[in-house]
Enzyme design. Structure first.
Site, PDB file in Angstrom:
ATOM      1  N   LYS A 169       0.815  -1.219   0.000  1.00  0.00           N
ATOM      2  CA  LYS A 169       0.000   0.000   0.000  1.00  0.00           C
ATOM      3  C   LYS A 169       0.846   1.265   0.000  1.00  0.00           C
ATOM      4  O   LYS A 169       0.458   2.274  -0.591  1.00  0.00           O
ATOM      5  CB  LYS A 169      -0.947  -0.012   1.199  1.00  0.00           C
ATOM      6  CG  LYS A 169      -2.027  -1.086   1.107  1.00  0.00           C
ATOM      7  CD  LYS A 169      -2.929  -1.082   2.331  1.00  0.00           C
ATOM      8  CE  LYS A 169      -3.993  -2.162   2.219  1.00  0.00           C
ATOM      9  NZ  LYS A 169      -4.865  -2.197   3.408  1.00  0.00           N
ATOM     10  N   LYS A 178      -6.919  -9.654  -8.679  1.00  0.00           N
ATOM     11  CA  LYS A 178      -8.022  -9.794  -7.735  1.00  0.00           C
ATOM     12  C   LYS A 178      -9.129  -8.801  -8.086  1.00  0.00           C
ATOM     13  O   LYS A 178      -8.860  -7.671  -8.487  1.00  0.00           O
ATOM     14  CB  LYS A 178      -7.511  -9.540  -6.317  1.00  0.00           C
ATOM     15  CG  LYS A 178      -8.510  -9.842  -5.216  1.00  0.00           C
ATOM     16  CD  LYS A 178      -7.864  -9.671  -3.851  1.00  0.00           C
ATOM     17  CE  LYS A 178      -8.870  -9.953  -2.742  1.00  0.00           C
ATOM     18  NZ  LYS A 178      -8.270  -9.787  -1.394  1.00  0.00           N
ATOM     19  N   LYS A 199     -12.672  -3.055  -5.884  1.00  0.00           N
ATOM     20  CA  LYS A 199     -13.618  -1.936  -6.004  1.00  0.00           C
ATOM     21  C   LYS A 199     -12.959  -0.728  -6.658  1.00  0.00           C
ATOM     22  O   LYS A 199     -13.638   0.216  -7.052  1.00  0.00           O
ATOM     23  CB  LYS A 199     -14.160  -1.567  -4.626  1.00  0.00           C
ATOM     24  CG  LYS A 199     -13.096  -1.306  -3.584  1.00  0.00           C
ATOM     25  CD  LYS A 199     -13.651  -1.493  -2.184  1.00  0.00           C
ATOM     26  CE  LYS A 199     -12.563  -1.512  -1.132  1.00  0.00           C
ATOM     27  NZ  LYS A 199     -13.027  -1.999   0.158  1.00  0.00           N
TER      28      LYS A 199
END
Length: 339
Positions: free
Chosen positions: A119, A202, A205
């Protein structure tokens, strides 16, 4: 160490940081509903809103997303009477125990957390301290309830292992057998739901195209359209799973069918082996609409009644605090605090 036994207690949560997808449903929520049905477990499910702010959140978006996650859980079958359902910030024990466990956890352990590296990327000097340290809060989420089982995806297993390390060090340092050795629960054919346009990625969203994912608020027509347009390859379905080894899009759709139908992927191939996509994709679309459309309809109803959601989470927080506060108080006592 004594041979203390702990009640079989499940804890898990979802971060409210944007719209929910089919990956959240199959990888988490559907499994939680199944665990709720198991009489051997006490089940506690949480909207982990304090984890969301490790990166900037618009306040209005955080409010909306928190209610959306709670609505998804309820619409999918989490019963607020049978399970404890709440949002994290309502129970101060999470933050308090998070600090205590931050002083037990070692910096070297945090440095090994792959999600922080993923991240933060090359921007590690500019991200929040919370993004670096939040695994200690995640451990607190679990240990505040003496949770013995945590259903997680494969990518979260490392966090449960860290929780075990923290619990073991606390128990060792203070000469107690206070925190349990929590077990990660990883199972199911659709644990990792992949992108409908690229089976190597994956489902997310935050993907570029809405056609890459099934959103939990998609209506029946949209769900059907996305599955019928999902990327595949020219070959028919094989009769054995080995035949999907180099076919990521095909494997993903078979796994999704298995997850929605509650059967193994091999059983799906037993039924559809040899069939072409003109047969399988419409069948998958029909199954997905049957399973997901009622969930999205109920979510929309709940989101139009935010007071109902808030009242359910407030009641859940009272029940959660009744479990967590005695455990937190005993943690303070063990550590020598005067309160």
């Amino acid at each position: 160490m004594s041979d203390q036994t702990f009640p079989s207690r499940v804890f898990s949560g979802i971060k409210p940081s944007g719209g929910l997808t089919l990956g959240n449903y199959l990888g988490a929520i559907q499994r939680w509903v199944d665990m709720q049905e198991d009489p051997t477990f006490e089940t506690i499910f949480c909207v982990v809103d304090m984890h969301a702010i490790t990166v900037w959140q618009d306040p209005a978006d955080l409010t909306r997303a928190t209610r959306e996650v709670a609505a998804a859980m309820i619409a999918s079958g989490i019963d607020p009477e049978r399970s404890i359902l709440f949002n994290q910030c309502r129970v101060p024990a999470h933050a308090e125990l998070g600090w205590l466990l931050s002083c037990v956890a070692r910096v070297g352990w945090m440095n090994r957390m792959t999600q922080f590296k993923d991240k933060a990327g090359k921007n590690t000097e500019k991200v929040s301290l919370g993004l670096y340290a939040y695994p200690a809060l995640m451990a607190a989420d679990i240990l505040a309830y003496h949770a013995t089982h945590v259903p997680v995806g494969e990518d979260q297993k490392q966090h449960v292992e860290l929780t075990r390390d923290i619990a073991a060090k606390f128990n060792h340092d203070y000469g107690v057998d206070f925190f349990p050795m929590t077990e990660p629960v990883i199972e199911g054919p659709a644990m990792r739901v992949m992108n409908l346009r690229d089976g190597s990625k994956k489902m997310s969203k935050s993907g570029e195209s809405d056609m890459e994912r099934i959103n939990m608020l998609d209506d029946a027509d949209t769900i059907s359209k996305k599955f019928k347009k999902a990327r595949t390859d020219p070959e028919a379905l094989p009769s054995e799973m080995d035949g999907l080894a180099e076919r990521p899009e095909a494997r993903n759709l078979v796994n999704i069918y298995a997850g929605l139908a509650g059967m193994s992927s091999q059983a799906v191939l037993g039924e559809y082996g040899g069939a072409g996509w003109g047969t399988f994709k419409p069948a998958l679309a029909e199954l997905a609409v049957e399973k997901l459309a009622p969930v999205s309809d109920e979510m929309r109803r709940l989101l139009n009644a935010p007071d109902e959601i808030d009242a359910l989470m407030a009641r859940g927080a009272e029940r959660a605090a009744a479990v967590a506060e005695p455990i937190l108080a005993e943690t303070f006592r063990i550590m020598g605090f005067v309160r």
